[in-house]
Scaffold this motif. Structure first.
Motif, mmCIF file in Angstrom:
data_model
loop_
_atom_site.group_PDB
_atom_site.id
_atom_site.type_symbol
_atom_site.label_atom_id
_atom_site.label_comp_id
_atom_site.label_asym_id
_atom_site.label_seq_id
_atom_site.Cartn_x
_atom_site.Cartn_y
_atom_site.Cartn_z
ATOM 1 N N ALA A 1 69.921 13.876 50.562
ATOM 2 C CA ALA A 1 69.530 13.435 51.901
ATOM 3 C C ALA A 1 70.091 12.061 52.250
ATOM 4 C CB ALA A 1 68.010 13.428 52.026
ATOM 5 N N PHE A 2 70.229 11.175 51.268
ATOM 6 C CA PHE A 2 70.560 9.791 51.599
ATOM 7 C C PHE A 2 71.906 9.277 51.086
ATOM 8 C CE2 PHE A 2 65.922 9.944 51.986
ATOM 9 C CZ PHE A 2 65.812 9.520 53.310
ATOM 10 N N LEU A 3 72.506 9.931 50.091
ATOM 11 C CA LEU A 3 73.797 9.461 49.588
ATOM 12 C C LEU A 3 74.898 9.732 50.606
ATOM 13 C CD1 LEU A 3 74.139 10.373 45.810
ATOM 14 C CD2 LEU A 3 74.351 8.136 46.839
ATOM 15 N N LYS A 4 75.775 8.774 50.751
ATOM 16 C CA LYS A 4 76.905 8.953 51.664
ATOM 17 C C LYS A 4 78.244 8.943 50.926
ATOM 18 C CE LYS A 4 74.525 6.896 55.530
ATOM 19 N NZ LYS A 4 74.175 7.735 56.496
ATOM 20 N N ASP A 5 78.254 8.511 49.678
ATOM 21 C CA ASP A 5 79.467 8.447 48.879
ATOM 22 C C ASP A 5 79.766 9.816 48.276
ATOM 23 O OD1 ASP A 5 81.630 7.207 47.428
ATOM 24 O OD2 ASP A 5 80.355 7.351 45.639
ATOM 25 N N VAL A 6 80.962 10.323 48.528
ATOM 26 C CA VAL A 6 81.332 11.656 48.056
ATOM 27 C C VAL A 6 81.287 11.735 46.534
ATOM 28 C CG1 VAL A 6 83.225 13.334 47.960
ATOM 29 C CG2 VAL A 6 82.698 12.182 50.092
ATOM 30 N N ARG A 7 81.746 10.694 45.850
ATOM 31 C CA ARG A 7 81.719 10.716 44.384
ATOM 32 C C ARG A 7 80.279 10.773 43.865
ATOM 33 N NH1 ARG A 7 85.774 5.930 43.983
ATOM 34 N NH2 ARG A 7 85.244 5.979 46.149
ATOM 35 N N GLY A 8 79.389 10.047 44.519
ATOM 36 C CA GLY A 8 77.982 10.106 44.146
ATOM 37 C C GLY A 8 77.403 11.490 44.360
ATOM 38 N N LEU A 9 77.818 12.140 45.445
ATOM 39 C CA LEU A 9 77.356 13.498 45.711
ATOM 40 C C LEU A 9 77.879 14.480 44.667
ATOM 41 C CD1 LEU A 9 77.626 13.569 49.597
ATOM 42 C CD2 LEU A 9 75.529 13.650 48.229
ATOM 43 N N TYR A 10 79.116 14.268 44.182
ATOM 44 C CA TYR A 10 79.638 15.105 43.095
ATOM 45 C C TYR A 10 78.761 14.967 41.851
ATOM 46 C CZ TYR A 10 84.151 16.448 45.148
ATOM 47 O OH TYR A 10 85.131 17.002 45.914
ATOM 48 N N VAL A 11 78.381 13.747 41.543
ATOM 49 C CA VAL A 11 77.545 13.500 40.364
ATOM 50 C C VAL A 11 76.191 14.196 40.535
ATOM 51 C CG1 VAL A 11 76.314 11.725 39.050
ATOM 52 C CG2 VAL A 11 78.696 11.360 39.716
ATOM 53 N N VAL A 12 75.610 14.065 41.717
ATOM 54 C CA VAL A 12 74.321 14.710 41.974
ATOM 55 C C VAL A 12 74.460 16.225 41.899
ATOM 56 C CG1 VAL A 12 72.513 15.083 43.709
ATOM 57 C CG2 VAL A 12 73.422 12.791 43.332
ATOM 58 N N PHE A 13 75.548 16.765 42.444
ATOM 59 C CA PHE A 13 75.760 18.206 42.395
ATOM 60 C C PHE A 13 75.880 18.697 40.959
ATOM 61 C CE2 PHE A 13 78.466 21.984 42.386
ATOM 62 C CZ PHE A 13 77.705 22.821 43.191
ATOM 63 N N MET A 14 76.594 17.962 40.128
ATOM 64 C CA MET A 14 76.729 18.359 38.723
ATOM 65 C C MET A 14 75.387 18.278 38.007
ATOM 66 S SD MET A 14 80.546 17.643 37.578
ATOM 67 C CE MET A 14 80.071 18.061 35.993
ATOM 68 N N ALA A 15 74.624 17.209 38.284
ATOM 69 C CA ALA A 15 73.291 17.098 37.679
ATOM 70 C C ALA A 15 72.410 18.247 38.146
ATOM 71 C CB ALA A 15 72.666 15.756 38.039
ATOM 72 N N ASP A 16 72.500 18.581 39.429
ATOM 73 C CA ASP A 16 71.733 19.691 39.992
ATOM 74 C C ASP A 16 72.107 20.994 39.289
ATOM 75 O OD1 ASP A 16 70.205 21.296 41.654
ATOM 76 O OD2 ASP A 16 71.398 20.937 43.444
ATOM 77 N N SER A 17 73.394 21.218 39.072
ATOM 78 C CA SER A 17 73.849 22.435 38.386
ATOM 79 C C SER A 17 73.318 22.497 36.953
ATOM 80 C CB SER A 17 75.375 22.484 38.363
ATOM 81 O OG SER A 17 75.874 22.592 39.666
#
Length: 163
Positions: free
Chosen positions: A51-67
């Protein structure tokens, strides 16, 4: 560029090969409650991050953690195996799979409507709220299992038990 995307996709989906066996051993060693606590707490953090991250690299990290967190869902199945008799397990797991598929079809529609009406953050915050409620249920609603009980606790999974 395409090679980089293939590598990113491979990283995102190959985590299950390495994380899933460890998740199963973790459930066996500490029980469902701590694993589901970590799972739902992690999902809450992931949804808030989406909801709050705007950095694409940070979103990649969150997506991997989510996976990787998704592999901890095995604790839901092992808990269900403890709750019901062997002859009822197939129906229970089939119902869970059906509910999952119904959600997979309807929630994108609901999320899209929420996105259109309230903005992109709201569906993720709603998901965080659902994960938080699930966390409370996991902490208060699950009975403790003796850690280290192994597969012998689950007759369906035990190779030494004959049906």
């Amino acid at each position: 560029r395409a090679r980089s995307r293939r590598r990113q996709a491979g990283l995102c989906y190959s985590d299950a090969l390495f994380v899933a066996p460890a998740a199963g051993r973790l459930v066996d060693r500490v029980g469902e409650r701590p694993v589901l606590t970590a799972y739902f707490a992690g999902l809450t953090v992931c949804f808030v991050s989406y909801a709050f991250l705007k950095d694409v690299r940070g979103l990649y990290v969150v997506f991997m953690a989510d996976s990787m967190l998704m592999t901890l869902r095995v604790a839901i199945t092992t808990f269900a195996n403890r709750l019901v008799r062997a002859r009822e397990r197939t129906r229970l797991l089939a119902m869970g799979t059906t509910a999952n598929h119904v959600g997979a079809v309807t929630l994108p529609l609901v999320g899209g409507a929420l996105y259109a009406a309230l903005g992109y953050r709201f569906p993720f915050l709603a998901g965080a709220l659902i994960a938080l409620v699930s966390l409370v249920v996991a902490r208060r609603g699950l009975k403790e299992r003796r850690p280290g009980a192994g597969l012998r606790s689950y007759p369906l999974l035990s190779s030494s038990t004959k049906s």
